[in-house]
Design a protein around this motif. Structure first.
Motif, PDB file in Angstrom:
ATOM      1  N   GLY A   1       2.527  -2.595  -5.596  1.00  0.00           N
ATOM      2  CA  GLY A   1       2.896  -1.511  -6.506  1.00  0.00           C
ATOM      3  C   GLY A   1       1.638  -0.785  -6.957  1.00  0.00           C
ATOM      4  N   VAL A   2       1.802   0.082  -7.943  1.00  0.00           N
ATOM      5  CA  VAL A   2       0.657   0.836  -8.466  1.00  0.00           C
ATOM      6  C   VAL A   2      -0.098  -0.096  -9.421  1.00  0.00           C
ATOM      7  CG1 VAL A   2      -0.030   2.958  -9.668  1.00  0.00           C
ATOM      8  CG2 VAL A   2       1.921   2.979  -8.137  1.00  0.00           C
ATOM      9  N   PHE A   3      -0.812  -1.022  -8.808  1.00  0.00           N
ATOM     10  CA  PHE A   3      -1.429  -2.130  -9.555  1.00  0.00           C
ATOM     11  C   PHE A   3      -2.549  -1.651 -10.480  1.00  0.00           C
ATOM     12  CE2 PHE A   3      -5.605  -2.604  -7.639  1.00  0.00           C
ATOM     13  CZ  PHE A   3      -5.484  -1.625  -6.668  1.00  0.00           C
ATOM     14  N   GLU A   4      -3.022  -0.402 -10.276  1.00  0.00           N
ATOM     15  CA  GLU A   4      -4.075   0.132 -11.144  1.00  0.00           C
ATOM     16  C   GLU A   4      -3.585   0.212 -12.585  1.00  0.00           C
ATOM     17  OE1 GLU A   4      -2.990   1.518  -8.318  1.00  0.00           O
ATOM     18  OE2 GLU A   4      -4.636   2.373  -7.135  1.00  0.00           O
TER      19      GLU A   4
ATOM     20  N   ASP B   1      -7.777  -3.648  -1.847  1.00  0.00           N
ATOM     21  CA  ASP B   1      -7.138  -3.859  -3.154  1.00  0.00           C
ATOM     22  C   ASP B   1      -6.593  -5.277  -3.303  1.00  0.00           C
ATOM     23  OD1 ASP B   1      -7.554  -1.163  -3.698  1.00  0.00           O
ATOM     24  OD2 ASP B   1      -5.621  -0.597  -2.840  1.00  0.00           O
TER      25      ASP B   1
ATOM     26  N   GLY C   1      10.212   4.395  -7.692  1.00  0.00           N
ATOM     27  CA  GLY C   1       9.877   2.972  -7.631  1.00  0.00           C
ATOM     28  C   GLY C   1       8.367   2.795  -7.559  1.00  0.00           C
ATOM     29  N   LEU C   2       7.821   2.009  -8.498  1.00  0.00           N
ATOM     30  CA  LEU C   2       6.364   1.859  -8.516  1.00  0.00           C
ATOM     31  C   LEU C   2       5.904   0.398  -8.471  1.00  0.00           C
ATOM     32  CD1 LEU C   2       5.278   4.709 -10.975  1.00  0.00           C
ATOM     33  CD2 LEU C   2       5.254   4.725  -8.495  1.00  0.00           C
TER      34      LEU C   2
ATOM     35  N   GLY D   1       5.213  -2.315  -1.806  1.00  0.00           N
ATOM     36  CA  GLY D   1       4.396  -1.134  -2.115  1.00  0.00           C
ATOM     37  C   GLY D   1       5.153   0.153  -1.824  1.00  0.00           C
ATOM     38  N   GLY D   2       4.415   1.255  -1.801  1.00  0.00           N
ATOM     39  CA  GLY D   2       5.016   2.563  -1.563  1.00  0.00           C
ATOM     40  C   GLY D   2       5.692   2.640  -0.204  1.00  0.00           C
TER      41      GLY D   2
ATOM     42  N   TYR E   1       9.737   2.264   0.514  1.00  0.00           N
ATOM     43  CA  TYR E   1      10.814   3.228   0.252  1.00  0.00           C
ATOM     44  C   TYR E   1      11.201   4.013   1.493  1.00  0.00           C
ATOM     45  CZ  TYR E   1       9.582   1.533  -4.223  1.00  0.00           C
ATOM     46  OH  TYR E   1       9.323   0.675  -5.243  1.00  0.00           O
TER      47      TYR E   1
ATOM     48  N   GLY F   1       0.837  -1.201   0.000  1.00  0.00           N
ATOM     49  CA  GLY F   1       0.000   0.000   0.000  1.00  0.00           C
ATOM     50  C   GLY F   1       0.865   1.242   0.000  1.00  0.00           C
ATOM     51  N   ALA F   2       0.199   2.380   0.101  1.00  0.00           N
ATOM     52  CA  ALA F   2       0.897   3.632  -0.152  1.00  0.00           C
ATOM     53  C   ALA F   2       1.785   4.089   1.004  1.00  0.00           C
ATOM     54  CB  ALA F   2      -0.122   4.692  -0.517  1.00  0.00           C
TER      55      ALA F   2
ATOM     56  N   LYS G   1      -0.200   2.657   8.549  1.00  0.00           N
ATOM     57  CA  LYS G   1      -0.099   1.280   9.048  1.00  0.00           C
ATOM     58  C   LYS G   1       0.864   1.133  10.223  1.00  0.00           C
ATOM     59  CE  LYS G   1      -1.983  -0.525   4.893  1.00  0.00           C
ATOM     60  NZ  LYS G   1      -1.711  -0.631   3.482  1.00  0.00           N
TER      61      LYS G   1
ATOM     62  N   PRO H   1      -1.413  -3.559  -1.856  1.00  0.00           N
ATOM     63  CA  PRO H   1      -0.734  -3.899  -3.116  1.00  0.00           C
ATOM     64  C   PRO H   1       0.771  -3.643  -3.062  1.00  0.00           C
ATOM     65  CG  PRO H   1      -1.960  -1.844  -3.335  1.00  0.00           C
ATOM     66  CD  PRO H   1      -2.300  -2.391  -1.987  1.00  0.00           C
TER      67      PRO H   1
HETATM   68  P1  AMP Z   1      -3.399   1.664   0.652  1.00  0.00           P
HETATM   69  O1  AMP Z   1      -4.734   2.319   0.527  1.00  0.00           O
HETATM   70  O2  AMP Z   1      -2.508   2.258   1.661  1.00  0.00           O
HETATM   71  O3  AMP Z   1      -3.505   0.152   0.755  1.00  0.00           O
HETATM   72  O4  AMP Z   1      -2.659   1.957  -0.717  1.00  0.00           O
HETATM   73  C1  AMP Z   1      -3.120   1.529  -1.953  1.00  0.00           C
HETATM   74  C2  AMP Z   1      -2.474   2.399  -3.011  1.00  0.00           C
HETATM   75  O5  AMP Z   1      -1.070   2.321  -2.892  1.00  0.00           O
HETATM   76  C3  AMP Z   1      -2.810   1.982  -4.406  1.00  0.00           C
HETATM   77  O6  AMP Z   1      -3.634   2.948  -4.994  1.00  0.00           O
HETATM   78  C4  AMP Z   1      -1.457   1.914  -5.105  1.00  0.00           C
HETATM   79  O7  AMP Z   1      -1.440   2.544  -6.363  1.00  0.00           O
HETATM   80  C5  AMP Z   1      -0.559   2.667  -4.151  1.00  0.00           C
HETATM   81  N1  AMP Z   1       0.842   2.263  -4.261  1.00  0.00           N
HETATM   82  C6  AMP Z   1       1.352   1.024  -4.181  1.00  0.00           C
HETATM   83  N2  AMP Z   1       2.670   1.034  -4.403  1.00  0.00           N
HETATM   84  C7  AMP Z   1       3.025   2.308  -4.638  1.00  0.00           C
HETATM   85  C8  AMP Z   1       4.249   2.961  -4.934  1.00  0.00           C
HETATM   86  N3  AMP Z   1       5.391   2.284  -5.042  1.00  0.00           N
HETATM   87  N4  AMP Z   1       4.233   4.302  -5.098  1.00  0.00           N
HETATM   88  C9  AMP Z   1       3.071   4.983  -5.004  1.00  0.00           C
HETATM   89  N5  AMP Z   1       1.886   4.426  -4.729  1.00  0.00           N
HETATM   90  C10 AMP Z   1       1.864   3.104  -4.538  1.00  0.00           C
END
Ligand code: AMP
Length: 435
Positions: free
Chosen positions: A360-363, A392, A332-333, A255-256, A259, A231-232, A237, A358
Motif C-alpha cells: 500500500g502507500v506505506f509512506e 521499499d 484503495g490504498l 499494492g496499486g 486493482y 508496488g504501484a 513488472k 509495498p
Molecule cells: P514501485 O516503485 O512500483 O515498487 O512502487 C512503490 C510505490 O507504490 C510506493 O510509493 C507506494 O506508495 C505506491 N503504492 C503502493 N500501493 C499503492 C496503491 N494502492 N495506490 C497507489 N500507489 C500505491
C-alpha cells in the motif's frame, strides 16, 4: 554461480585493483542516513587490502548532471521543463554546477570508509583527472583510494570508450561488487570489460552472496514457493509477473498493481490506480496461472479513502471494504486486515518466499499496515528461505527491525527485480567464467 570471485585471484600483492561498489547511500544535510551499502562492500575491500592490493574504489551517487564533462547534458525531465518554458537550460546548468558538487559528492562516504577501515582510505576529488591519477599512482599496498562520483561524467552512463580507457588504467584487475547497479550497462559496471580493456574481471563477495541466494532460490526453490509482488504499476513488472508465475506455486499481488487485476476480473475498483492498457495482460496472466495450476492471490479486502493523501503522509480517514465492492468514489490504498491474514497464512506454510514492492502507500503510517504485515510474516516464517528484493520492501523490513530474521535482504531493488524476471544482468554477464 559460475563466475570467478575475488577468492579466485592469485598474487594480488602490489596489483592495482579497481572495484566498482554501490555507495549510492541516502544522505541528508551531508550526513549518511543508512550505511548498509557501505557495510555490504567491506568484506571485499578488506580481503583485497589484506592481500596487499592497491585498491581503487569507484561508485555513483544519485543522478547528477555531467558537471565534470566538457558538455553538461540535460536529462529527459529537464528537457521537458525547458520545452514547456518553465526554466532555461542555462538555469538548470548553473544550479547543477553550484549544488551538485556539494550534494552528490562521495567525500562523506570516503570519510566513513576511512573510519571503518582504520585510516587506509583517501579520497580523490575527481574521477579520471589529475587528483585521481596522482592518488592512485601514490597508493601503497594495503591502501585504498575512493574516486569522486562517476556520474559527474555523462561518459559513465553512455559507456564512452575514452572514459573507459582512462578508468582501465587503474585496473590490473577489475572487481564488480555493485549489485545495485549490476542491471545497468555503464562504463564502470560492464563496458570496461566488454571493450576488452581489462582481462581479469571477477565479482566481489556481495555480488556472489546476492546471486547465490537469489538465483539459486529462483532456479531450485524448495516448494511451496510463494512470491509476493506489490508496488504501484503493473506495467513496471510485466516480465516479473510472467516469469514468477512459471516458477512459484502461489503468486500474491498487492499494492496499486492489484486493482488492474481486480478490474480485469470484472470488479468495480472505484478511483483506485488502474492501468487500463494492461487489462488484457492481467487477463492473460490470470489464464496462465489457471492453466498451470498456480494460485494467483489478490486482496480480498481493501483500505479505501476518498482521495490520495496530500502531502503523502497527511492524516486521512479510511475504511475497509471488500475488494469486490469498492465504492465508485473511493480509492484503495492498502490491503485490509483479512487480506493481511490470508497472505501471512500462505507465507507460514511456504518453504521459499520472495517479496518485492509495498502492499500500500506505506509512506503514510495509516496506510503502512499491509506492508508491515507482510514484513512481519516473512520475519515469522520458520524454516523457510525468505528473500526481500531491495527497495521499499527492504526498507520496511529494516525499519521494523526484522533484518536479522530474514534470510536475505537484497541491496539492489532494480537488479533483483531483473533477476526475478529471469534476465541476465550485464554487470555480471561480463565477468570471467569459472573454468
Ligand atoms: P514501485 O516503485 O512500483 O515498487 O512502487 C512503490 C510505490 O507504490 C510506493 O510509493 C507506494 O506508495 C505506491 N503504492 C503502493 N500501493 C499503492 C496503491 N494502492 N495506490 C497507489 N500507489 C500505491
Amino acid at each position: 554461480m559460475n563466475k570467478l570471485t575475488v577468492k579466485d585471484l592469485k598474487d594480488l600483492k602490489g596489483k592495482h585493483v579497481l572495484v566498482r561498489c554501490d555507495f549510492n547511500v541516502p544522505m541528508k544535510d551531508g550526513k549518511i542516513t543508512d550505511e548498509n551499502r557501505i557495510i555490504g562492500a567491506l568484506p571485499t575491500i578488506k580481503y583485497l587490502l589484506d592481500a596487499g592490493a592497491k585498491v581503487t574504489l569507484c561508485s555513483h551517487m544519485g543522478k547528477p548532471h555531467s558537471i565534470f564533462s566538457d558538455e553538461v547534458k540535460l536529462n529527459k525531465k529537464d528537457k521537458a521543463k525547458v520545452e514547456k518554458g518553465e526554466t532555461t537550460a542555462e538555469a538548470i546548468i548553473e544550479k547543477a554546477l553550484k549544488d551538485e558538487p556539494k550534494k552528490l559528492t562521495l567525500a562523506p562516504v570516503a570519510a566513513r570508509l576511512n573510519e571503518l577501515l582504520g585510516g587506509k582510505v583517501t579520497f580523490a576529488s575527481d574521477v579520471v583527472g589529475p587528483d585521481a591519477q596522482a592518488k592512485v599512482a601514490a597508493c601503497k599496498e594495503g591502501e585504498a583510494v575512493l574516486l569522486e562520483n562517476l556520474r559527474f561524467h555523462w561518459e559513465e552512463e553512455k559507456k564512452d570508450l575514452e572514459f573507459c580507457k582512462k578508468l582501465a588504467k587503474y585496473a590490473d584487475v577489475y572487481v564488480n561488487d555493485a549489485f545495485g547497479t549490476a542491471h545497468r550497462s555503464h562504463a564502470s559496471t560492464a563496458a570496461i570489460v566488454e571493450y576488452g580493456l581489462v582481462k581479469t574481471a571477477v565479482c566481489g563477495f556481495l555480488i556472489e552472496k546476492e546471486l547465490t541466494v537469489m538465483a539459486d532460490s529462483l532456479d531450485h526453490p524448495v516448494h511451496p514457493f510463494v512470491a509476493i509482488l506489490g508496488g504501484a504499476k503493473v506495467a513496471d513488472k510485466l516480465g516479473v509477473i510472467s516469469n514468477l508465475l512459471e516458477k512459484c506455486d502461489t503468486l500474491i499481488i498487492g499494492g496499486g498493481m492489484a486493482y488492474t487485476f481486480l478490474k480485469a476480473q470484472g470488479y468495480e475498483v472505484g478511483t483506485s490506480l488502474v492501468d487500463d492498457e494492461k487489462l488484457d495482460y492481467c487477463k492473460e496472466m490470470i489464464a496462465k496461472a489457471k492453466a498451470a495450476g498456480k494460485e494467483l492471490l489478490l486482496p480480498v479486502d481493501t483500505v479505501v479513502t476518498a482521495a490520495f493523501p496530500d502531502p503523502i503522509d497527511a492524516p486521512i480517514e479510511t475504511k475497509t471494504v471488500s475488494s469486490h465492492e469498492i465504492p465508485a468514489d473511493m480509492m484503495g490504498l492498502d490491503i485490509g486486515e483479512k487480506t493481511r491474514e490470508l497472505f501471512a497464512e500462505k507465507v507460514k506454510s511456504a518453504k521459499t518466499v520472495i517479496w518485492n514492492g509495498p502492499m500500500g502507500v506505506f509512506e503514510n503510517p495509516i496506510l503502512a499496515a499491509g506492508t508491515n504485515a507482510v514484513a512481519q510474516a516473512l520475519a515469522d516464517a520458520k524454516g523457510a528461505t525468505t528473500i526481500v528484493g531491495g527497495g521499499d520492501s527492504a526498507a520496511a523490513c529494516t525499519q521494523l527491525g526484522y533484518a536479522d530474521k530474514i534470510t536475505h535482504i537484497s541491496t539492489g531493488g532494480g537488479a533483483s527485480l531483473e533477476l526475478f524476471e529471469g534476465k541476465v544482468l550485464p554487470g555480471i554477464a561480463c565477468l570471467n567464467e569459472k573454468e
